[in-house]
Motif scaffolding. Structure first.
Motif, short mmCIF file in Angstrom:
data_model
loop_
_atom_site.label_atom_id
_atom_site.label_comp_id
_atom_site.label_asym_id
_atom_site.label_seq_id
_atom_site.Cartn_x
_atom_site.Cartn_y
_atom_site.Cartn_z
N THR A 13 50.67 2.47 3.17
CA THR A 13 49.85 3.12 4.08
C THR A 13 48.45 2.65 4.03
O THR A 13 47.64 2.54 2.93
N GLY A 14 48.21 1.93 5.18
CA GLY A 14 46.76 1.23 5.36
C GLY A 14 45.88 2.03 6.38
O GLY A 14 46.64 2.08 7.51
N VAL A 15 44.71 2.09 6.03
CA VAL A 15 43.71 2.73 7.05
C VAL A 15 42.43 1.86 7.05
O VAL A 15 41.78 1.61 5.79
N ALA A 16 41.82 1.36 8.54
CA ALA A 16 40.76 0.75 8.18
C ALA A 16 39.95 1.14 9.45
O ALA A 16 40.59 1.45 10.45
N ILE A 17 38.51 0.62 9.54
CA ILE A 17 37.86 0.82 10.71
C ILE A 17 37.10 -0.58 10.77
O ILE A 17 36.17 -1.11 9.90
N TYR A 18 37.21 -1.12 11.99
CA TYR A 18 36.52 -2.47 12.48
C TYR A 18 35.48 -2.23 13.45
O TYR A 18 35.78 -1.55 14.63
N ASP A 19 34.35 -2.80 13.23
CA ASP A 19 33.32 -2.74 14.09
C ASP A 19 33.24 -4.02 14.80
O ASP A 19 33.10 -5.02 14.05
N LYS A 20 32.77 -4.15 16.09
CA LYS A 20 33.05 -5.26 16.92
C LYS A 20 31.90 -6.15 16.17
O LYS A 20 31.93 -7.44 16.32
N ARG A 21 30.80 -5.61 16.20
CA ARG A 21 29.62 -6.24 15.73
C ARG A 21 29.37 -6.52 14.22
O ARG A 21 28.83 -7.43 13.70
N GLN A 22 29.71 -5.28 13.31
CA GLN A 22 29.53 -5.23 12.23
C GLN A 22 30.48 -5.73 11.13
O GLN A 22 30.41 -5.91 9.99
N LEU A 29 43.90 1.58 1.25
CA LEU A 29 45.44 1.24 1.06
C LEU A 29 45.92 1.84 0.03
O LEU A 29 45.22 1.86 -1.11
N TYR A 30 47.08 2.49 0.21
CA TYR A 30 47.90 3.03 -0.89
C TYR A 30 49.18 2.31 -0.57
O TYR A 30 49.92 2.25 0.24
N SER A 31 49.62 2.00 -2.00
CA SER A 31 51.07 1.56 -2.03
C SER A 31 52.08 2.35 -2.83
O SER A 31 51.70 3.11 -3.59
N LYS A 289 42.31 -28.97 8.87
CA LYS A 289 41.80 -28.08 8.22
C LYS A 289 42.77 -26.98 8.23
O LYS A 289 43.82 -26.76 9.07
N ILE A 290 42.52 -26.06 7.07
CA ILE A 290 43.35 -24.89 6.83
C ILE A 290 42.61 -23.55 6.88
O ILE A 290 41.70 -23.73 6.31
N PHE A 291 43.44 -22.47 7.07
CA PHE A 291 42.48 -21.14 7.14
C PHE A 291 43.55 -20.06 6.63
O PHE A 291 44.87 -20.24 7.00
N PHE A 292 43.13 -19.14 5.89
CA PHE A 292 44.03 -18.16 5.58
C PHE A 292 43.00 -16.95 5.05
O PHE A 292 41.71 -17.19 4.79
N ALA A 293 43.54 -15.74 4.96
CA ALA A 293 42.77 -14.72 4.37
C ALA A 293 42.57 -14.45 3.27
O ALA A 293 43.34 -15.16 2.25
N ARG A 294 41.80 -13.60 2.62
CA ARG A 294 41.33 -13.31 1.24
C ARG A 294 42.82 -12.63 0.81
O ARG A 294 43.58 -11.62 1.43
N PRO A 295 43.24 -12.72 -0.35
CA PRO A 295 44.67 -12.16 -1.03
C PRO A 295 44.76 -10.84 -0.77
O PRO A 295 46.01 -10.46 -0.19
N GLU A 296 43.72 -9.87 -0.61
CA GLU A 296 43.90 -8.60 -0.64
C GLU A 296 44.40 -7.93 0.96
O GLU A 296 44.80 -7.06 1.10
N LEU A 297 44.03 -9.10 1.91
CA LEU A 297 44.18 -9.10 3.47
C LEU A 297 45.82 -9.60 3.60
O LEU A 297 46.04 -9.45 4.80
N CYS A 298 46.30 -10.24 2.84
CA CYS A 298 47.58 -10.97 3.28
C CYS A 298 48.70 -9.82 3.17
O CYS A 298 49.64 -10.23 4.22
N THR A 299 48.72 -9.16 2.46
CA THR A 299 49.75 -8.02 2.32
C THR A 299 49.32 -6.95 3.61
O THR A 299 48.44 -7.22 4.25
N ASP A 300 50.61 -6.07 3.87
CA ASP A 300 50.16 -5.09 4.86
C ASP A 300 49.03 -4.37 4.42
O ASP A 300 48.79 -3.76 3.48
N ASN A 301 48.09 -4.16 5.71
CA ASN A 301 46.94 -3.39 5.52
C ASN A 301 46.39 -2.90 6.71
O ASN A 301 46.77 -3.45 7.76
N GLY A 302 45.46 -1.92 6.85
CA GLY A 302 44.81 -1.45 8.11
C GLY A 302 44.11 -2.24 8.55
O GLY A 302 43.81 -2.24 9.90
N ALA A 303 43.23 -3.28 7.96
CA ALA A 303 42.28 -3.81 8.58
C ALA A 303 42.96 -4.95 9.48
O ALA A 303 42.02 -5.23 10.66
N MET A 304 44.02 -5.56 9.23
CA MET A 304 44.69 -6.51 10.54
C MET A 304 45.04 -5.39 11.66
O MET A 304 45.00 -6.24 12.83
#
Length: 343
Positions: A13-22, A29-31, A289-304
């Motif tokens: 269960t993932g919940v996040a809040i994203y601000d377009k500017r900040q 996250l709860y597993s 060039k290669i790009f990836f997310a920090r490990p904690e954002l690779c699994t299911d999460n609300g941020a994505m």
């Protein structure tokens, strides 16, 4: 613009809040791993019931972490698929109900697009176009990304996904569920070269994957070998090396075929250290060039989900009270985004 994101596609269960500017203001996250461990896999009924218990408290915690009120939220994004239908319904129902109560839009988000766009949350963001390796417990895909929403699947797994093969082989080695990350840790103590596993479908042209055979090979190897710690470590190392090299070979082929010089890796398996190291080294050798997310954002999460909901805000808004989820939702069916929305 601030978007609340809710992720309930499977057992997290993932919940996040994203601000377009900040940027990312809160990420909770709860597993459910402990709930499913005794069963050796996810039990859909248990997963959906636990999402019911955890989602609203996590939303409250996210608002507190961001130090904002519900009135400061401009839209609610939720995972509408793919995933377990019962789990998806929990997030979709809560998301739609909050959007109606708060009189703001609700945005249905594709879970796999969320994973695909997660590297956009980092400071070092990939520019379009790029090649993406989407590698998780349910998907292994090579995708040519020319625009947000314009995805061409170049190759995919014909049977088990790489993450699924990791978890199943971990179980064969006697590791607890979910065992993929545990297998990777065990592999770090293994002796390279003691066992040699096949690199499936690399001896023929094409970009398709098949990992069920390598899991069977692992099972036979385990049965014929000693059950001591070092032997299990060596088998884990051989298995991981085979998976990583197979993915690397296919990525190199796809880069050569498309002429792209940017590679994005996303999904739960993209947190694997060996995979990151091998693909980073490969891209350096090729001048890419290669790009990836920090490990904690690779699994299911609300941020994505919050981020994808933000960029989908204008073209994927539900204005009625209908609640619809799609346990199967191919990326190719998503509408292409007008890039003006990101400005």
């Amino acid at each position: 613009m601030r978007i609340l994101g809710i992720e309930t596609s499977c057992d997290e269960t993932g919940v996040a809040i994203y601000d377009k500017r900040q940027g990312l203001l809160a990420n909770k996250l709860y597993s459910q791993v402990k709930l499913h461990a005794n069963y050796g896999g996810v039990v859909p009924e248990i997963a959906s019931r636990d999402h019911i218990r955890k989602t609203v408290p996590l939303i409250q915690a996210a608002l507190e972490q961001a130090d904002i009120q519900a009135s400061d939220i401009n839209g609610v994004a939720y995972t509408a698929g793919p995933g377990l239908v019962g789990s998806l319904m929990v997030g979709a129902t809560i998301g739609r109900a909050l959007a109606y109560a708060w009189k703001i839009p609700a945005i249905a988000v594709n879970h796999m697009e969320g994973h695909l766009l997660t590297p956009m949350l980092e400071i070092n963001q990939p520019k379009l176009p790029f090649l993406a390796l989407l590698v998780s417990g349910s998907k292994t895909q090579l995708i040519a990304v020319s625009n947000i929403g314009k995805y061409q699947i170049l190759g995919k797994s014909l049977d088990d996904a790489a993450g699924e093969a990791f978890d199943k082989t971990a179980k064969l080695l006697g590791l607890d569920y979910p065992g993929g990350s545990m297998l990777a840790n065990l592999a770090q103590k293994g002796v390279p070269g003691r066992y040699i596993f096949p690199r499936p479908m690399t001896d023929r042209p094409g970009l398709e994957f098949s990992f069920s055979g390598i899991k069977t090979f692992a099972a036979k190897t385990i049965l014929k070998s000693k059950n001591d710690y070092q032997t299990r470590s060596d088998i884990a190392r051989a298995f991981e090396d085979a998976i990583v090299e197979t993915l690397m070979i296919k990525c190199r082929r796809a880069l050569d075929r498309t002429g792209l010089q940017r590679l994005v890796i996303a999904g739960g398996v993209s947190a694997n250290k060996s995979l990151r190291y091998s693909l980073t080294k490969m891209m350096q050798q090729q001048g890419g060039k290669i790009f990836f997310a920090r490990p904690e954002l690779c699994t299911d999460n609300g941020a994505m989900i919050a981020y994808t909901g933000m960029i989908r805000f204008k073209d994927n808004v539900q204005s009625d009270l209908s609640i619809s989820v799609r346990p199967r939702w191919p990326l190719e069916e998503l509408p292409m985004l007008d890039m003006q929305h990101l400005k």
